[in-house]
Design an enzyme around this catalytic site. Structure first.
Site, PDB file in Angstrom:
ATOM      1  N   GLU A 139       0.808  -1.191   0.140  1.00 54.34           N
ATOM      2  CA  GLU A 139       0.086   0.150  -0.114  1.00 54.34           C
ATOM      3  C   GLU A 139       0.816   1.221  -0.024  1.00 54.34           C
ATOM      4  O   GLU A 139       0.675   2.207  -0.693  1.00 54.34           O
ATOM      5  CB  GLU A 139      -0.899   0.144   1.174  1.00 54.34           C
ATOM      6  CG  GLU A 139      -2.262  -1.020   1.038  1.00 54.34           C
ATOM      7  CD  GLU A 139      -3.046  -0.581  -0.003  1.00 54.34           C
ATOM      8  OE1 GLU A 139      -3.094   0.537  -0.672  1.00 54.34           O
ATOM      9  OE2 GLU A 139      -3.541  -1.661  -0.732  1.00 54.34           O
ATOM     10  N   CYS A 196     -18.829  -4.932 -17.124  1.00 57.80           N
ATOM     11  CA  CYS A 196     -18.890  -4.419 -15.952  1.00 57.80           C
ATOM     12  C   CYS A 196     -20.114  -5.150 -15.073  1.00 57.80           C
ATOM     13  O   CYS A 196     -20.841  -5.226 -15.492  1.00 57.80           O
ATOM     14  CB  CYS A 196     -19.065  -2.881 -15.889  1.00 57.80           C
ATOM     15  SG  CYS A 196     -19.148  -2.311 -14.363  1.00 57.80           S
ATOM     16  N   TYR A 218      -6.117   6.775   4.234  1.00 60.55           N
ATOM     17  CA  TYR A 218      -6.583   5.778   3.117  1.00 60.55           C
ATOM     18  C   TYR A 218      -5.644   4.410   3.527  1.00 60.55           C
ATOM     19  O   TYR A 218      -6.157   3.396   3.484  1.00 60.55           O
ATOM     20  CB  TYR A 218      -6.220   6.116   1.968  1.00 60.55           C
ATOM     21  CG  TYR A 218      -6.118   5.037   0.809  1.00 60.55           C
ATOM     22  CD1 TYR A 218      -6.940   4.493   0.412  1.00 60.55           C
ATOM     23  CD2 TYR A 218      -4.644   4.495   0.558  1.00 60.55           C
ATOM     24  CE1 TYR A 218      -6.872   3.444  -0.331  1.00 60.55           C
ATOM     25  CE2 TYR A 218      -4.459   3.442  -0.110  1.00 60.55           C
ATOM     26  CZ  TYR A 218      -5.640   2.843  -0.678  1.00 60.55           C
ATOM     27  OH  TYR A 218      -5.507   1.637  -1.449  1.00 60.55           O
ATOM     28  N   CYS A 233     -13.555  -0.227 -15.179  1.00 57.57           N
ATOM     29  CA  CYS A 233     -13.977   1.302 -15.312  1.00 57.57           C
ATOM     30  C   CYS A 233     -12.504   2.256 -15.265  1.00 57.57           C
ATOM     31  O   CYS A 233     -12.441   2.954 -14.273  1.00 57.57           O
ATOM     32  CB  CYS A 233     -14.782   1.458 -13.989  1.00 57.57           C
ATOM     33  SG  CYS A 233     -15.710   3.121 -13.895  1.00 57.57           S
ATOM     34  N   CYS A 293     -25.547   1.536 -12.684  1.00 58.56           N
ATOM     35  CA  CYS A 293     -24.310   2.508 -12.929  1.00 58.56           C
ATOM     36  C   CYS A 293     -25.231   3.827 -13.774  1.00 58.56           C
ATOM     37  O   CYS A 293     -25.771   3.707 -14.928  1.00 58.56           O
ATOM     38  CB  CYS A 293     -23.497   2.125 -13.929  1.00 58.56           C
ATOM     39  SG  CYS A 293     -22.406   3.437 -14.384  1.00 58.56           S
ATOM     40  N   ASP A 317      -9.791   4.977  -2.699  1.00 61.85           N
ATOM     41  CA  ASP A 317      -8.636   5.656  -3.575  1.00 61.85           C
ATOM     42  C   ASP A 317      -9.013   6.256  -4.656  1.00 61.85           C
ATOM     43  O   ASP A 317     -10.306   6.339  -4.932  1.00 61.85           O
ATOM     44  CB  ASP A 317      -7.545   4.478  -3.586  1.00 61.85           C
ATOM     45  CG  ASP A 317      -7.866   3.390  -4.601  1.00 61.85           C
ATOM     46  OD1 ASP A 317      -9.151   3.421  -5.162  1.00 61.85           O
ATOM     47  OD2 ASP A 317      -7.341   2.817  -5.117  1.00 61.85           O
ATOM     48  N   CYS A 329     -17.619  -0.994 -20.296  1.00 62.33           N
ATOM     49  CA  CYS A 329     -18.882  -1.201 -19.545  1.00 62.33           C
ATOM     50  C   CYS A 329     -19.563  -2.465 -19.741  1.00 62.33           C
ATOM     51  O   CYS A 329     -20.367  -2.912 -18.888  1.00 62.33           O
ATOM     52  CB  CYS A 329     -19.707   0.098 -19.841  1.00 62.33           C
ATOM     53  SG  CYS A 329     -19.108   1.691 -19.328  1.00 62.33           S
TER      54      CYS A 329
HETATM   55 FE1  SF4 Z   1     -17.847   2.266 -14.863  1.00 64.39          FE
HETATM   56 FE2  SF4 Z   1     -20.256   2.340 -14.605  1.00 64.39          FE
HETATM   57 FE3  SF4 Z   1     -18.962   1.638 -17.103  1.00 64.39          FE
HETATM   58 FE4  SF4 Z   1     -19.138  -0.232 -14.966  1.00 64.39          FE
HETATM   59  S1  SF4 Z   1     -21.013   0.738 -16.085  1.00 64.39           S
HETATM   60  S2  SF4 Z   1     -17.399   0.359 -16.284  1.00 64.39           S
HETATM   61  S3  SF4 Z   1     -19.158   1.646 -13.328  1.00 64.39           S
HETATM   62  S4  SF4 Z   1     -19.055   3.651 -15.917  1.00 64.39           S
END
Ligand code: SF4
Length: 350
Positions: A39, A202, A122, A192, A208, A140, A199
């Site tokens: 870290e 994701c 953090y 992301c 989102c 972060d 996306c």
């Molecule tokens: Fe990022 Fe939203 Fe795309 Fe997922 S859906 S990668 S959280 S912008």
């Protein structure tokens, strides 16, 4: 079927998490020393840059006691090139505090960890969650980006930080906060991403708002940045019988405790200009001009063989200048004219 975004993220993490040398595998207990070391190294530095340093540090100093017993100069040299050198000084101070004040056992709470040198909010939260399984809210840069997008936060960074923290807190599970924190970091680092987030891959897409708006890259909104000031400086390369004069910088301040070229002329002589190096620090950019000379008398100081100057453990700025000095020396010894006015750009952050 996951019922919320945190659950979906954790399911994804179990399968797709990055294999990193400081991470415990399923069923293993995380080693607080390795979590802390990684870290600290990862603050302001990429995973790819940290990996070889982490491997070298843990082979040479496998425990916090071993690191606490390291010589200051050895540790600073081993850190050379990783940047942000105050971290290295704090690393040693922290290892010594854990060894002497805590019998070589890291405190297991955020509060206890924060009392140690170089451990801020953090890092304390990350160690408490990842190494000790405590519920801690870990935010972060990756997490800031993911949360800003999930909630389509229009308030710009850094003003949005308190809100991001609240939203991360609300999403953090009571059990498995360490996995959750690492899953958020992995999502930010691999899917992301700042540019062109994937996306389609994701796991939290259906929650989102930025994705629903069709504008993920609009977030996080950033306040306009003030221009970085520019400074200039001069470094001196003095050669005597194949050796180069170095100085150990004072412990406090920029590149404190590191070996460097002198920034004042060590002797009076006919110095020759050998070009300049551009370097970008966090708060300013710098043009450092290099002046070179050879001498027939040897002033007191730290002398290092010019031919192995690349192994001297100089920080990046001075390593670039030393490479230029070495080129100057080779040309000078060959009797060639030295111009060396072409600037070299080194945009890595220290
Ligand atoms: Fe990022 Fe939203 Fe795309 Fe997922 S859906 S990668 S959280 S912008």
């Amino acid at each position: 079927m996951p019922v919320d975004a945190a659950e979906a993220l954790l399911c994804w993490y179990v399968v797709d998490k990055r294999r990193l040398p400081w991470r415990a595998e399923a069923g293993e207990i995380a080693d607080p020393y390795r979590v802390w070391l990684s870290e600290v190294m990862l603050q302001q530095t990429t995973v790819a840059a940290v990996k070889p340093y982490f491997e070298r540090f843990t082979s040479r100093w496998p425990t916090v006691e071993a690191l606490a017993a390291a010589e200051d100069g050895d540790l600073m040299s081993a850190w050379a090139g990783l940047g942000y050198y105050a971290r290295a000084r704090n690393l040693l101070a922290c290892a010594r505090a854990v060894a002497t004040e805590h019998k070589s056992v890291f405190p297991d709470t955020e509060e206890g960890l924060r009392k140690l040198p170089g451990i801020g909010a953090y890092t304390a939260a990350a160690i408490a969650a990842i190494a000790f399984g405590k519920r801690a809210v870990v935010v972060d840069g990756n997490v800031e980006r993911v949360i800003s997008r999930l909630h389509a936060l229009e308030e710009p960074l850094p003003a949005s930080r308190p809100r991001i923290r609240e939203l991360t807190d609300a999403m953090t599970p009571d059990q498995g906060a360490g996995d959750f924190a690492q899953a958020m970091m992995d999502l930010g680092a691999t899917i992301c991403t700042p540019r062109r987030p994937a996306c389609g891959l994701c796991p939290v897409r259906r929650w989102c708002k930025a994705f629903a708006e069709g504008a993920p890259e609009h977030y996080p909104v950033k306040a306009p940045r003030a221009a970085r000031p520019h400074r200039t400086g001069v470094a001196y390369w003095l050669e005597y019988d194949g050796d180069v004069l170095l100085v150990r910088r004072t412990a406090k301040g920029l590149l404190g405790g590191m070996l460097a070229l002198p920034e004042a002329p060590p002797i009076e002589t006919a110095w020759e200009k050998a070009g300049a190096v551009e370097h970008v620090f966090t708060h300013f950019s710098l043009t450092m001009t290099l002046m070179c000379a050879r001498t027939g008398t040897r002033p007191e100081g730290i002398w290092h063989p010019a031919s192995s100057i690349a192994e001297a453990g100089l920080p990046t700025l001075f390593a670039k200048l030393a490479a230029r000095g070495l080129a100057w020396l080779e040309k000078d010894m060959a009797g060639g004219a030295v111009t060396g006015e072409k600037d070299e750009t080194c945009a890595s952050l220290l």
